[in-house]
Design a protein around this motif. Structure first.
Motif, PDB file in Angstrom:
ATOM      1  N   GLU A 157       0.824  -1.202   0.000  1.00  0.00           N
ATOM      2  CA  GLU A 157       0.000   0.000   0.000  1.00  0.00           C
ATOM      3  C   GLU A 157       0.864   1.260   0.000  1.00  0.00           C
ATOM      4  O   GLU A 157       0.571   2.231  -0.708  1.00  0.00           O
TER       5      GLU A 157
ATOM      6  N   LYS B 160       2.302   1.678  -3.528  1.00  0.00           N
ATOM      7  CA  LYS B 160       1.296   2.103  -4.501  1.00  0.00           C
ATOM      8  C   LYS B 160       0.889   3.562  -4.295  1.00  0.00           C
ATOM      9  O   LYS B 160       0.562   4.252  -5.255  1.00  0.00           O
TER      10      LYS B 160
ATOM     11  N   GLU C 200      -0.848   2.570 -11.284  1.00  0.00           N
ATOM     12  CA  GLU C 200      -2.306   2.594 -11.335  1.00  0.00           C
ATOM     13  C   GLU C 200      -2.872   1.327 -11.961  1.00  0.00           C
ATOM     14  O   GLU C 200      -3.924   0.859 -11.565  1.00  0.00           O
TER      15      GLU C 200
ATOM     16  N   VAL D 220      -1.598  -1.674 -11.812  1.00  0.00           N
ATOM     17  CA  VAL D 220      -1.165  -2.874 -11.099  1.00  0.00           C
ATOM     18  C   VAL D 220      -2.050  -3.042  -9.872  1.00  0.00           C
ATOM     19  O   VAL D 220      -2.218  -2.102  -9.091  1.00  0.00           O
ATOM     20  N   SER D 221      -2.613  -4.226  -9.701  1.00  0.00           N
ATOM     21  CA  SER D 221      -3.521  -4.459  -8.576  1.00  0.00           C
ATOM     22  C   SER D 221      -2.753  -4.530  -7.260  1.00  0.00           C
ATOM     23  O   SER D 221      -1.579  -4.905  -7.228  1.00  0.00           O
ATOM     24  N   MET D 222      -3.454  -4.211  -6.196  1.00  0.00           N
ATOM     25  CA  MET D 222      -2.868  -4.285  -4.864  1.00  0.00           C
ATOM     26  C   MET D 222      -2.516  -5.734  -4.525  1.00  0.00           C
ATOM     27  O   MET D 222      -1.497  -5.995  -3.876  1.00  0.00           O
ATOM     28  N   GLU D 223      -3.326  -6.688  -4.985  1.00  0.00           N
ATOM     29  CA  GLU D 223      -3.059  -8.098  -4.722  1.00  0.00           C
ATOM     30  C   GLU D 223      -1.734  -8.534  -5.331  1.00  0.00           C
ATOM     31  O   GLU D 223      -0.969  -9.279  -4.713  1.00  0.00           O
ATOM     32  N   GLN D 224      -1.458  -8.069  -6.546  1.00  0.00           N
ATOM     33  CA  GLN D 224      -0.200  -8.446  -7.190  1.00  0.00           C
ATOM     34  C   GLN D 224       0.994  -7.854  -6.435  1.00  0.00           C
ATOM     35  O   GLN D 224       2.005  -8.534  -6.227  1.00  0.00           O
TER      36      GLN D 224
END
Length: 174
Positions: free
Chosen positions: A62, A65, A75, A77-81
């Motif tokens: 977090e 990001k 933006e 790229v997912s937080m999960e990745q």
């Protein structure tokens, strides 16, 4: 008079993430992205600082990001990745090799149907529920899906049903 350039607003939208990976030494997130404004492929290496085998991966992801220097690039790229990549880095810092780290992450992301969820603490239970919710959403049929069927009826084979004594007795009482 202050003038705001429309280029800065457009440049935020002009980066499209193509690949995102991890570099173990020095610990970094590597992003391959397309700069649509200049129409070329670029590579950005984002160092991960102050991260140890005891660090919280979701918090570190977090922070990366939301970092002003990297925010526009991440933006897409997912937080999960990003969490998975940080988790992989944490496994490596803990002494595991790449294969062992990937296996551990895979185990953490799958649900064992034989596992007793009543024995888990609240944090682990929430994690399992999140995985189940994501799997449900992934497999869910929506009205817009081409293979959606309304009111599906399934007949289960009768030979697999087990007779229960208590069930037979309750029918007589009514």
């Amino acid at each position: 008079m202050n003038v705001v350039s429309s280029d800065s607003a457009y440049s935020r939208m002009s980066y499209v993430a193509k690949k995102c990976g991890i570099k173990l030494n020095p610990p970094s997130i590597v992003l391959i992205y397309e700069d649509q404004l200049r129409n070329n492929i670029r590579k950005r290496i984002m160092p991960i600082r102050n991260f140890s085998k005891f660090s919280d991966c979701s918090r570190a992801a977090e922070q990366l990001k939301n970092n002003p220097r990297h925010k526009t690039y991440l933006e897409g790229v997912s937080m999960e990745q990003l969490q998975k990549l940080h988790n992989l880095l944490r496994c490596q810092l803990g002494g595991q090799n790449l294969t062992q780290g990937l296996e551990q992450i895979q185990r953490e992301e799958t649900i064992d149907p034989e596992e007793d969820l009543n024995k888990l603490d609240d944090k682990e239970l929430a994690k399992r529920k999140e995985i189940m919710d994501a799997l449900f959403e992934k497999n869910r049929k929506k009205k817009d899906d081409p293979d959606f069927v309304y009111n599906v009826e399934v007949k289960f084979p009768q030979e697999e049903l087990e007779a229960c004594e208590w069930d037979d007795e309750s029918d007589d009482e009514f």
